[in-house]
Enzyme design. Structure first.
Site, PDB file in Angstrom:
ATOM      1  CB  CYS A  47      -0.891  -0.120   1.219  1.00 52.02           C
ATOM      2  SG  CYS A  47      -1.920   1.546   1.315  1.00 52.02           S
ATOM      3  CB  SER A  49       0.029   3.845   4.169  1.00 51.96           C
ATOM      4  OG  SER A  49      -1.249   4.359   3.828  1.00 51.96           O
ATOM      5  CG  HIS A  52       2.492   7.862   2.405  1.00 48.05           C
ATOM      6  ND1 HIS A  52       3.005   8.492   1.031  1.00 48.05           N
ATOM      7  CD2 HIS A  52       1.327   8.015   2.499  1.00 48.05           C
ATOM      8  CE1 HIS A  52       1.892   8.667   0.420  1.00 48.05           C
ATOM      9  NE2 HIS A  52       0.971   8.758   1.455  1.00 48.05           N
ATOM     10  CG  HIS A  68      -0.444  -1.301   6.510  1.00 45.62           C
ATOM     11  ND1 HIS A  68       0.380  -0.794   5.695  1.00 45.62           N
ATOM     12  CD2 HIS A  68      -1.927  -0.672   5.846  1.00 45.62           C
ATOM     13  CE1 HIS A  68      -0.228  -0.041   4.436  1.00 45.62           C
ATOM     14  NE2 HIS A  68      -1.569  -0.040   4.721  1.00 45.62           N
ATOM     15  CB  CYS A 175      -4.827  -1.510   3.998  1.00 43.34           C
ATOM     16  SG  CYS A 175      -4.889   0.295   3.947  1.00 43.34           S
TER      17      CYS A 175
END
Ligand code: PAD
Ligand code: ZN
Ligand code: ZN
Length: 375
Positions: A47, A49, A52, A68, A175
Site C-alpha cells: 500500500c 502508506s 510514505h 499492514h 487495508c
C-alpha cells in the site's frame, strides 16, 4: 516440531532507514505474550502508506518491519486470548478495536485510541517489540508488521475470517479495499443518483469507485495525472476520467462546470495538500461532502478561507473507511465470498515476498494497482 512457546527464526523485510530499499534479513520472532497472537503470514499487499514511511512522509520509529494489508494463519496464542485460535485464518488490523475506549464505545467512531497512529511508538500495546535482528530490537508498524514470514499482533488488532477465504485476495480487505469502499459508503455516505469525484485512482481510489457505484451514484468522475489508470477506473464504475494536466484552469473549476455547480461527494485519495483543497473546492458549496482518505505529508498544514465551509459544505476524513475493524472485517470477507464486490481487478501483480523491492518500484512507477506478495 511445534513452534509454540519458542522463538521462531524466519525471513522479514527490514527497513533500516528512510529512502533505502528493504533488506531481507533473518529475524527472531518471540512467542506471543498475554493477549497477543503470532501469525504465519500467507499474503500481503503493498500500500502507498508503507511507501510514505520509506519516503519520510509518514513517521514511525526505525528500524522497522512495515506492512499492514495482509492475511495469514494463527500459529499460536498468548494467555487470555479467546477470539482466535491456532489454525484460524485471520486478517491483522492496523486500526485496532479495543471495545473499551470512548471511540470504540461510540456508535460511529472507528479510530480506536489504542491505534499506534496516535503514538508512533512502533511497539505492541505493552510498549515492547517481539522482533530482533542482528541482536537489535526491530520496531513494529501500526501493530501489524506483515512484511515478515511470522508476526505478533495484539488480540485487539486481529480478526478471524471465513476458513474458506482465499488469503491471497482477501488480504486487500486489511487495508486498501476497505479504506476506499468504506470512505464512500460509510464516511461520505454516497447517495443514489449523486455525482462523485475521486482524486487518485490507485488501489484505494478504485475501491472508493467500487463503493460509489455500490451506493448508486449516477456519475463517478475519476481524476488522475496517470491516464494509464483510466481504463480500470471505468471498468470498476467511473463514468468519466480526467487529467488535471489536460486543462489550463484549476481542476476544481473544471469539475464544478462538469457537474453544474459542484459535485455531491468528493474524495482525496492521493495524500497531497493541493489536491485536498481542490477536492474540497469542487464539491457543491451548500451541501457537498468532501472526504480526505490520502495520508498527508508529516507536519504540514493547510490554510483555508472559512467561507468554503460557511455555506454548508462538509469536510471530513477517516482511517480504514470508518469501519470498526474487528466487527466489520469478518463481514466484509463474507460479502466478498458472496460476490458482493470484486477484488481481482485491484490485483495487478503477484510476486514472491523476496521481491518486495520490485513491488515498491512497480507502485512508484505507476505500473501496478496492488501487488500481492506471497510467502
Ligand atoms: P497509489 O499511489 O496507488 O495511488 C495514488 C494515485 O494518485 C496514483 O494513481 C497517482 O497517479 C495519483 N496521483 C498522484 N499525484 C496526483 C496529482 N497531483 N493529481 C492527481 N492524481 C495524482 O496509492 P494508494 O491507492 O495505495 O493510496 C492512496 C492514498 O491513500 C495514500 O496517500 C495512502 O497513504 C492513503 C491511504 N489511507 C488510508 C486510510 O486509512 N486513510 C489507508 C490506506 C491508504
Ligand atoms: Zn494501507
Ligand atoms: Zn478502542
Amino acid at each position: 516440531m511445534s513452534t509454540v512457546g519458542k522463538v521462531i527464526k524466519c525471513k522479514a523485510a527490514v527497513l533500516w532507514e528512510i529512502k533505502k530499499p528493504f533488506s531481507i534479513e533473518e529475524v527472531e520472532v518471540a512467542p506471543p505474550k498475554a493477549n497477543e497472537v503470532r501469525i504465519k503470514m500467507v499474503a500481503t499487499g503493498v500500500c502507498r502508506s508503507d511507501d510514505h514511511v520509506i519516503s519520510g512522509s509518514l513517521v514511525t520509529p526505525l528500524p522497522a518491519i512495515l506492512g499492514h494489508e495482509a492475511a495469514g494463519i494463527v500459529e499460536s496464542i498468548g494467555e487470555g486470548v479467546t477470539t482466535v485460535k491456532p489454525g484460524d485464518k485471520v486478517i491483522p488490523l492496523f486500526t485496532p478495536q479495543c471495545r473499551n475506549c470512548n471511540v470504540c464505545k461510540h456508535p460511529e467512531g472507528n479510530f480506536c485510541l489504542k491505534s499506534d497512529l496516535n503514538f508512533s511508538r512502533g511497539t505492541l500495546q505493552d510498549g515492547t517489540t517481539r522482533f530482533t535482528c542482528r541482536g537489535k530490537p526491530i520496531h513494529h508498524f501500526l501493530g501489524t508488521s506483515t512484511f515478515s514470514q511470522y508476526t505478533v499482533v495484539d488480540e485487539i488488532s486481529v480478526a478471524k475470517i471465513d476458513a474458506a477465504s482465499p488469503l491471497e485476495k482477501v488480504c486487500l480487505i486489511g487495508c486498501g479495499f476497505t479504506t476506499g469502499y468504506g470512505s464512500a459508503v460509510k464516511v461520505g455516505k454516497v447517495t443514489p443518483g449523486s455525482t462523485c469525484a475521486v482524486f487518485g485512482l490507485g488501489g484505494v481510489g478504485l475501491s472508493v469507485i467500487i463503493g460509489c457505484k455500490a451506493a448508486g451514484a449516477a456519475r463517478i468522475i475519476g481524476v488522475d495525472i496517470n491516464k494509464g489508470k483510466f481504463e480500470k477506473a471505468k471498468e470498476l464504475g467511473a463514468t468519466e476520467c480526467i487529467s488535471p494536466q489536460d486543462f489550463k484552469k484549476p481542476i476544481e473549476e473544471v469539475l464544478q462546470e462538469m457537474s453544474g455547480g459542484g459535485v455531491d461527494f468528493s474524495f482525496e485519495v492521493i495524500g497531497r495538500l493541493d489536491t485536498m483543497m481542490a477536492a474540497l473546492s469542487c464539491c457543491q458549496g451548500a451541501y457537498g461532502v468532501s472526504v480526505i482518505v490520502g495520508v498527508p505529508p508529516d507536519s504540514q498544514n493547510l490554510s483555508l478561507n472559512p467561507m468554503l465551509l460557511l455555506g454548508g459544505r462538509t469536510w471530513k476524513g477517516a482511517v480504514f473507511g470508518g469501519f470498526k475493524s474487528r466487527d466489520s472485517v469478518p463481514k466484509l470477507v463474507a460479502d466478498f465470498m458472496a460476490k458482493k464486490f470484486p477484488l481481482d481487478p485491484l490485483i495487478t501483480h503477484v510476486l514472491p515476498f523476496e521481491k518486495i523491492n520490485e513491488a515498491f518500484d512497480l507502485l512508484r512507477s505507476g505500473k501496478s494497482i496492488r501487488t500481492v506478495l506471497t510467502f
